[in-house]
Design a protein around this motif. Sequence first.
Motif, PDB file in Angstrom:
ATOM      1  N   THR A  20       0.800  -1.141   0.136  1.00 29.87           N
ATOM      2  CA  THR A  20       0.015  -0.052  -0.007  1.00 29.87           C
ATOM      3  C   THR A  20       0.696   1.298   0.074  1.00 29.87           C
ATOM      4  OG1 THR A  20      -1.876  -1.130   1.192  1.00 29.87           O
ATOM      5  CG2 THR A  20      -1.846   1.241   1.373  1.00 29.87           C
ATOM      6  N   GLU A  21       1.955   1.279   0.811  1.00 34.57           N
ATOM      7  CA  GLU A  21       2.818   2.279   0.798  1.00 34.57           C
ATOM      8  C   GLU A  21       3.451   2.689  -0.491  1.00 34.57           C
ATOM      9  OE1 GLU A  21       2.748  -0.022   2.967  1.00 34.57           O
ATOM     10  OE2 GLU A  21       1.903   0.811   4.653  1.00 34.57           O
ATOM     11  N   GLU A  22       4.014   1.597  -1.077  1.00 32.89           N
ATOM     12  CA  GLU A  22       4.687   1.780  -2.441  1.00 32.89           C
ATOM     13  C   GLU A  22       3.529   2.077  -3.348  1.00 32.89           C
ATOM     14  OE1 GLU A  22       7.812  -1.855  -2.429  1.00 32.89           O
ATOM     15  OE2 GLU A  22       6.026  -2.488  -2.939  1.00 32.89           O
ATOM     16  N   ARG A  23       2.361   1.726  -3.692  1.00 34.07           N
ATOM     17  CA  ARG A  23       1.211   2.094  -4.322  1.00 34.07           C
ATOM     18  C   ARG A  23       1.201   3.408  -4.384  1.00 34.07           C
ATOM     19  NH1 ARG A  23      -4.989   0.254  -3.692  1.00 34.07           N
ATOM     20  NH2 ARG A  23      -5.823   1.642  -5.311  1.00 34.07           N
ATOM     21  N   LEU A  24       1.070   4.102  -2.917  1.00 38.86           N
ATOM     22  CA  LEU A  24       0.576   5.692  -2.823  1.00 38.86           C
ATOM     23  C   LEU A  24       1.887   6.313  -3.166  1.00 38.86           C
ATOM     24  CD1 LEU A  24      -1.689   5.315   0.462  1.00 38.86           C
ATOM     25  CD2 LEU A  24      -2.480   5.563  -2.030  1.00 38.86           C
ATOM     26  N   SER A  25       3.114   5.844  -2.676  1.00 42.55           N
ATOM     27  CA  SER A  25       4.363   6.614  -3.210  1.00 42.55           C
ATOM     28  C   SER A  25       4.720   6.573  -4.553  1.00 42.55           C
ATOM     29  CB  SER A  25       5.638   6.251  -2.384  1.00 42.55           C
ATOM     30  OG  SER A  25       5.812   4.849  -2.922  1.00 42.55           O
ATOM     31  N   THR A  26       4.195   5.857  -5.593  1.00 47.94           N
ATOM     32  CA  THR A  26       4.562   5.846  -6.792  1.00 47.94           C
ATOM     33  C   THR A  26       3.410   6.635  -7.577  1.00 47.94           C
ATOM     34  OG1 THR A  26       3.431   3.883  -7.186  1.00 47.94           O
ATOM     35  CG2 THR A  26       5.839   3.516  -6.782  1.00 47.94           C
ATOM     36  N   SER A  27       2.306   6.974  -6.870  1.00 49.87           N
ATOM     37  CA  SER A  27       1.155   7.660  -7.731  1.00 49.87           C
ATOM     38  C   SER A  27       1.722   9.266  -7.451  1.00 49.87           C
ATOM     39  CB  SER A  27       0.086   7.347  -7.096  1.00 49.87           C
ATOM     40  OG  SER A  27      -0.374   6.081  -7.197  1.00 49.87           O
ATOM     41  N   PRO A  28       1.176  10.033  -8.510  1.00 52.83           N
ATOM     42  CA  PRO A  28       1.316  11.447  -8.464  1.00 52.83           C
ATOM     43  C   PRO A  28       0.592  12.058  -7.064  1.00 52.83           C
ATOM     44  CG  PRO A  28      -0.164  10.793 -10.268  1.00 52.83           C
ATOM     45  CD  PRO A  28       0.513   9.544  -9.875  1.00 52.83           C
ATOM     46  N   ASP A  29       1.263  12.956  -6.626  1.00 57.66           N
ATOM     47  CA  ASP A  29       0.283  13.673  -5.527  1.00 57.66           C
ATOM     48  C   ASP A  29      -0.718  14.192  -6.010  1.00 57.66           C
ATOM     49  OD1 ASP A  29      -0.412  14.796  -3.262  1.00 57.66           O
ATOM     50  OD2 ASP A  29       1.273  16.560  -3.374  1.00 57.66           O
ATOM     51  N   MET A  30      -1.938  13.627  -5.482  1.00 58.73           N
ATOM     52  CA  MET A  30      -3.151  14.012  -5.760  1.00 58.73           C
ATOM     53  C   MET A  30      -4.011  15.198  -4.993  1.00 58.73           C
ATOM     54  SD  MET A  30      -4.058  12.102  -8.520  1.00 58.73           S
ATOM     55  CE  MET A  30      -5.842  12.156  -8.738  1.00 58.73           C
ATOM     56  N   MET A  31      -3.460  15.408  -3.967  1.00 55.63           N
ATOM     57  CA  MET A  31      -3.852  16.413  -3.114  1.00 55.63           C
ATOM     58  C   MET A  31      -4.075  17.720  -3.587  1.00 55.63           C
ATOM     59  SD  MET A  31      -5.052  14.602  -0.754  1.00 55.63           S
ATOM     60  CE  MET A  31      -6.002  16.099   0.057  1.00 55.63           C
ATOM     61  N   PRO A  32      -3.162  18.363  -4.221  1.00 53.58           N
ATOM     62  CA  PRO A  32      -3.143  19.664  -4.935  1.00 53.58           C
ATOM     63  C   PRO A  32      -4.477  19.580  -5.727  1.00 53.58           C
ATOM     64  CG  PRO A  32      -1.006  19.265  -4.963  1.00 53.58           C
ATOM     65  CD  PRO A  32      -1.637  17.950  -4.427  1.00 53.58           C
ATOM     66  N   TRP A  33      -4.533  18.594  -6.564  1.00 57.65           N
ATOM     67  CA  TRP A  33      -5.702  18.520  -7.600  1.00 57.65           C
ATOM     68  C   TRP A  33      -7.052  18.384  -6.961  1.00 57.65           C
ATOM     69  CZ3 TRP A  33      -8.911  14.277  -9.118  1.00 57.65           C
ATOM     70  CH2 TRP A  33      -9.725  14.376 -10.093  1.00 57.65           C
ATOM     71  N   VAL A  34      -7.027  17.592  -5.807  1.00 55.40           N
ATOM     72  CA  VAL A  34      -8.288  17.326  -5.215  1.00 55.40           C
ATOM     73  C   VAL A  34      -8.733  18.713  -4.259  1.00 55.40           C
ATOM     74  CG1 VAL A  34      -9.373  16.392  -2.987  1.00 55.40           C
ATOM     75  CG2 VAL A  34      -8.262  14.816  -4.606  1.00 55.40           C
ATOM     76  N   GLU A  35      -7.752  19.423  -3.755  1.00 53.48           N
ATOM     77  CA  GLU A  35      -7.831  20.734  -3.142  1.00 53.48           C
ATOM     78  C   GLU A  35      -8.376  21.719  -4.346  1.00 53.48           C
ATOM     79  OE1 GLU A  35      -4.068  21.264  -1.114  1.00 53.48           O
ATOM     80  OE2 GLU A  35      -4.426  19.783   0.518  1.00 53.48           O
ATOM     81  N   SER A  36      -7.831  21.772  -5.260  1.00 53.63           N
ATOM     82  CA  SER A  36      -8.407  22.829  -6.179  1.00 53.63           C
ATOM     83  C   SER A  36      -9.806  22.379  -6.512  1.00 53.63           C
ATOM     84  CB  SER A  36      -7.655  22.675  -7.546  1.00 53.63           C
ATOM     85  OG  SER A  36      -7.792  21.560  -8.232  1.00 53.63           O
ATOM     86  N   LEU A  37     -10.021  21.204  -6.687  1.00 55.45           N
ATOM     87  CA  LEU A  37     -11.704  20.957  -6.895  1.00 55.45           C
ATOM     88  C   LEU A  37     -12.520  21.231  -5.681  1.00 55.45           C
ATOM     89  CD1 LEU A  37     -11.496  17.298  -8.729  1.00 55.45           C
ATOM     90  CD2 LEU A  37     -11.832  19.679  -9.639  1.00 55.45           C
ATOM     91  N   ILE A  38     -12.100  21.186  -4.481  1.00 53.91           N
ATOM     92  CA  ILE A  38     -12.881  21.304  -3.187  1.00 53.91           C
ATOM     93  C   ILE A  38     -12.768  22.945  -3.349  1.00 53.91           C
ATOM     94  CG2 ILE A  38     -12.669  21.829  -0.573  1.00 53.91           C
ATOM     95  CD1 ILE A  38     -11.115  19.076  -1.032  1.00 53.91           C
ATOM     96  N   ALA A  39     -11.777  23.778  -3.708  1.00 48.25           N
ATOM     97  CA  ALA A  39     -11.991  25.195  -3.657  1.00 48.25           C
ATOM     98  C   ALA A  39     -12.789  25.623  -4.718  1.00 48.25           C
ATOM     99  CB  ALA A  39     -10.427  25.651  -3.736  1.00 48.25           C
ATOM    100  N   SER A  40     -12.981  24.943  -5.670  1.00 45.07           N
ATOM    101  CA  SER A  40     -14.135  25.291  -6.751  1.00 45.07           C
ATOM    102  C   SER A  40     -15.546  25.140  -6.641  1.00 45.07           C
ATOM    103  CB  SER A  40     -13.584  24.753  -8.100  1.00 45.07           C
ATOM    104  OG  SER A  40     -13.781  23.426  -8.080  1.00 45.07           O
ATOM    105  N   GLY A  41     -15.639  24.270  -5.306  1.00 49.56           N
ATOM    106  CA  GLY A  41     -17.046  23.869  -4.961  1.00 49.56           C
ATOM    107  C   GLY A  41     -17.680  22.580  -5.929  1.00 49.56           C
TER     108      GLY A  41
END
Length: 122
Positions: A20-41
């Motif tokens: 699970t740790e490798e799976r998440l660490s090899t994926s791009p950082d999704m949080m900025p994308w999610v945070e931008s969608l949250i900010a846009s409502g």
Amino acid sequence: MEKFMLIVREDLSRISKLTTEERLSTSPDMMPWVESLIASGKYITGQPLMLTGRYVTQHGVTSDGPFIESKEGVSGYDIIEAENIEEAVKIAQSCPMVKIGHAIREVRPLMNMDEFFPKDDK
């Protein structure tokens, strides 16, 4: 606004070999994308999925269903709001996992069940 599910499809045979740790660490950082969608409502919810699970049919329950043996399968989802499917597709195209070819996003409108089963306004 309409609701859409952005289904994440990945190579399950590849990610099943990772912790699970490798799976998440090899994926791009999704949080900025999610945070931008949250900010846009536009963001409602989403989660990556575990690779284990069960298939439930009228004939019974299958452990570690065939989805893990398939090359491509569902590995997560996001639910968003958008004006129409074109806007939802643009949002899906902006996903970091899609941009680097790490995953495919299937865009599906959610049915508005209130149209079929109106709530009683008592």
